[in-house]
Design an enzyme around this catalytic site. Structure first.
Site, PDB file in Angstrom:
ATOM      1  N   HIS A  36       0.848  -1.194   0.000  1.00  0.00           N
ATOM      2  CA  HIS A  36       0.000   0.000   0.000  1.00  0.00           C
ATOM      3  C   HIS A  36       0.881   1.241   0.000  1.00  0.00           C
ATOM      4  CE1 HIS A  36      -3.648   2.351   1.856  1.00  0.00           C
ATOM      5  NE2 HIS A  36      -3.057   3.009   0.877  1.00  0.00           N
ATOM      6  N   GLU A  44       1.022   8.030  -3.777  1.00  0.00           N
ATOM      7  CA  GLU A  44       1.909   7.596  -2.704  1.00  0.00           C
ATOM      8  C   GLU A  44       3.192   8.427  -2.672  1.00  0.00           C
ATOM      9  OE1 GLU A  44       1.309   5.354  -0.196  1.00  0.00           O
ATOM     10  OE2 GLU A  44      -0.724   5.499  -1.011  1.00  0.00           O
ATOM     11  N   HIS A  57       3.475  10.866   0.441  1.00  0.00           N
ATOM     12  CA  HIS A  57       4.398  10.273   1.421  1.00  0.00           C
ATOM     13  C   HIS A  57       5.868  10.321   0.991  1.00  0.00           C
ATOM     14  CE1 HIS A  57       0.975   8.753   3.702  1.00  0.00           C
ATOM     15  NE2 HIS A  57       0.477   8.246   2.582  1.00  0.00           N
TER      16      HIS A  57
END
Length: 226
Positions: A61, A115, A119
């Protein structure tokens, strides 16, 4: 000569400000792997990627920078967006190990861009875009959750298993305590959804988690087939 020195000093200041403003410090990563059977067996359902149905395996993930107080940085550098050309030789592995299940179907690019932008940019003082995705792939390769659970007699067959058996199986194999996140199926039953492991700031070594995420599971949880 002085003008040249002044130019280089200004350039250095700009570079330093860029690092301070956009590459925030962090204390560790969460490596988060999700079980596709639980993602799909929920009210939101799922859509297989355009590359086809993923393998019956935990998929990445994300690799998420985090602070010891439980908070986390996000969207740290809008000037360094996801660039698929930088990771072109990783794409095939990412399609296999980091598949998208969101609807409508996609090839993964939108998922990976999210992502990285949310992040990955917060770890760019340590990892380049290429190194960020490569680190997540390498970590997953080192932790084969399906095989770890299978050796403990825990299989994705729709049966329910004690939560502590799942945690103990992973801890015995990896050497650190995992965090288990559950979701609920369409009937409201608690099921194994995501496994969190903590990683040091180099993105290479799995460590004990300084802090665990919030949330809880039932004492027994389903491990749905996929």
């Amino acid at each position: 000569m002085k003008s040249n020195q002044s130019f280089f000093i200004k350039l250095l200041i700009i570079q330093c400000l860029t690092v301070v403003c956009f590459s925030q410090d962090f204390d560790f990563f969460y490596l988060v792997q999700q079980w596709p059977g639980s993602y799909c067996d929920s009210k939101q359902s799922c859509c297989y990627p355009t590359t086809g149905k993923p393998d019956a395996d935990f998929g990445i993930h994300g690799l998420w920078p985090n602070y010891r107080d439980g908070s986390y940085p996000s969207n740290c550098d809008s000037n360094n967006p996801y660039d698929e050309s930088e990771i072109s030789d990783l794409i095939r592995s990412m399609q296999e190990e980091w598949p998208t299940l969101a609807c409508p179907s996609g090839n993964g690019s939108k998922f990976w861009a999210h992502e990285w932008d949310k992040h990955g940019t917060c770890s760019e003082s340590v990892l380049s875009q290429y190194q960020y995705f490569e680190a997540a792939l390498d970590l997953k390769k080192d932790v084969d959750l399906v095989q770890i659970l299978k050796k403990a007699g825990i299989r994705a067959n729709g049966e329910s298993y004690p939560l502590y058996d799942i945690k103990d199986a992973i801890k015995d194999a990896v050497g650190v305590t995992p965090w288990i996140e559950c979701n609920v199926d369409s009937s409201g039953n608690s099921q194994l959804y995501q496994v969190y492991l903590c990683v040091d700031t180099s993105g290479k070594n799995i460590i004990e988690c300084p802090v665990m995420p919030r949330g809880k599971c039932g004492s027994r949880i389903e491990f749905p087939a996929f």
